[in-house]
Design a protein around this motif. Structure first.
Motif, short mmCIF file in Angstrom:
data_model
loop_
_atom_site.label_atom_id
_atom_site.label_comp_id
_atom_site.label_asym_id
_atom_site.label_seq_id
_atom_site.Cartn_x
_atom_site.Cartn_y
_atom_site.Cartn_z
N GLU A 168 0.83 -1.20 0.00
CA GLU A 168 0.00 0.00 0.00
C GLU A 168 0.87 1.25 0.00
O GLU A 168 0.56 2.24 -0.68
N ALA A 172 1.01 4.04 -2.98
CA ALA A 172 0.84 5.47 -2.74
C ALA A 172 2.01 6.26 -3.33
O ALA A 172 1.83 7.33 -3.94
N ARG A 175 1.63 6.46 -7.08
CA ARG A 175 0.63 7.47 -7.48
C ARG A 175 1.21 8.88 -7.43
O ARG A 175 0.94 9.71 -8.29
#
Length: 271
Positions: A168, A172, A175
């Motif tokens: 995760e 992130a 992104r």
């Protein structure tokens, strides 16, 4: 400090952002690789179980149909036997040969009906036995696959738990990096990465060769890569290329083999 838009970045900054994105995506790939074939195995087992449960329903439906057919044929036998008894009683009151022949034929016909129904009942019972055995075998397979699925899901959940948080964070980070890259360049990078066997959309030039396909890079193209003035792609594999210095990687230097001493030099040393 004013944040630059993706279109305002220099080629050098674009390459750095792409390379950082590649490193992040490769790390995500490694996390997913830890799961191996487990997700596919879990899905295959789940799909197989659904198929087996459907088969159980079909077998149970077939058994019910055969049992209903047996019940129906037993009713037909009872009806035919009642007819036979009735016709036999009527034989006692016949007035001519024609009536006798007619009743005799009816008795014979009903007897054949009874035989036919008994045969169909026998066939149905055999089919019921076969279906029950098939049902039992299928249920045993379901029990085995259910245990295997529980075990595989347990393994997958354990691995997922270990890698979920890290993955995760990496997602992130990916992104954030994607937001820094102009859409057109990002789309090209993703297309290259998708078609590449090892998932590399951008690769480091090492030892005068492409780090993706290991093909030699012409001298002029090597200079262009080091200049950071434009996006350079490998003419063989199509991957975007970046020099090791910009990527922050120590360049590998190929050691040259030591020259052997000449015979003359050895002779002089001896003297």
């Amino acid at each position: 400090m004013v944040k630059k838009s993706p279109t305002e970045l220099t080629v050098e900054e674009k390459l750095q952002a792409l390379y950082q994105l590649q490193v992040t995506l490769s790390a995500i790939d490694e996390k997913r690789a830890l799961r191996g074939e487990l997700p596919l195995e879990v899905q295959d087992l789940a799909d197989e179980l659904e198929g087996l449960k459907t088969r159980v329903e079909k077998i149970e439906g077939d058994i019910n149909e055969f049992q209903s057919a047996v019940t129906a044929k037993k009713g037909e036998i009872a009806k035919a036997q009642a007819g036979i008894e009735r016709y036999k009683e009527q034989l006692n009151d016949v007035k001519n040969n024609r009536e006798y022949d007619t009743l005799t034929k009816e008795i014979e016909f009903q007897s054949l009906e009874v035989e036919l129904c008994n045969k169909k009942i026998k066939d149905a019972i055999i089919r019921i036995d076969e279906k029950k055995k098939e049902l039992e075998q299928t249920k045993e397979i379901i029990a085995d696959r259910t245990d295997a699925l529980a075990e595989k899901r347990g393994e997958l959940d354990e691995i997922m738990q270990e890698t979920r948080d890290d993955e995760e964070k990496l997602k992130a980070r990916a992104r954030e990096l994607e937001a820094k890259i102009e859409p057109r360049l990002l789309a090209s990078f993703k297309r290259i990465r998708k078609s590449a066997r090892n998932g590399l959309g951008i690769t480091v030039e090492q030892r005068d060769a492409c780090g993706g396909c290991n093909n030699k890079i012409p001298p002029q193209r090597q200079i262009d890569i080091k200049m950071h003035k434009k996006i350079i792609v490998c003419e063989y594999c199509g991957r975007i290329m970046i020099d090791s210095e910009l990527a922050g990687i120590k360049k590998e230097v190929e050691e040259k083999p030591k020259k052997r001493a000449t015979r003359k030099k050895k002779t002089e040393d001896a003297e």
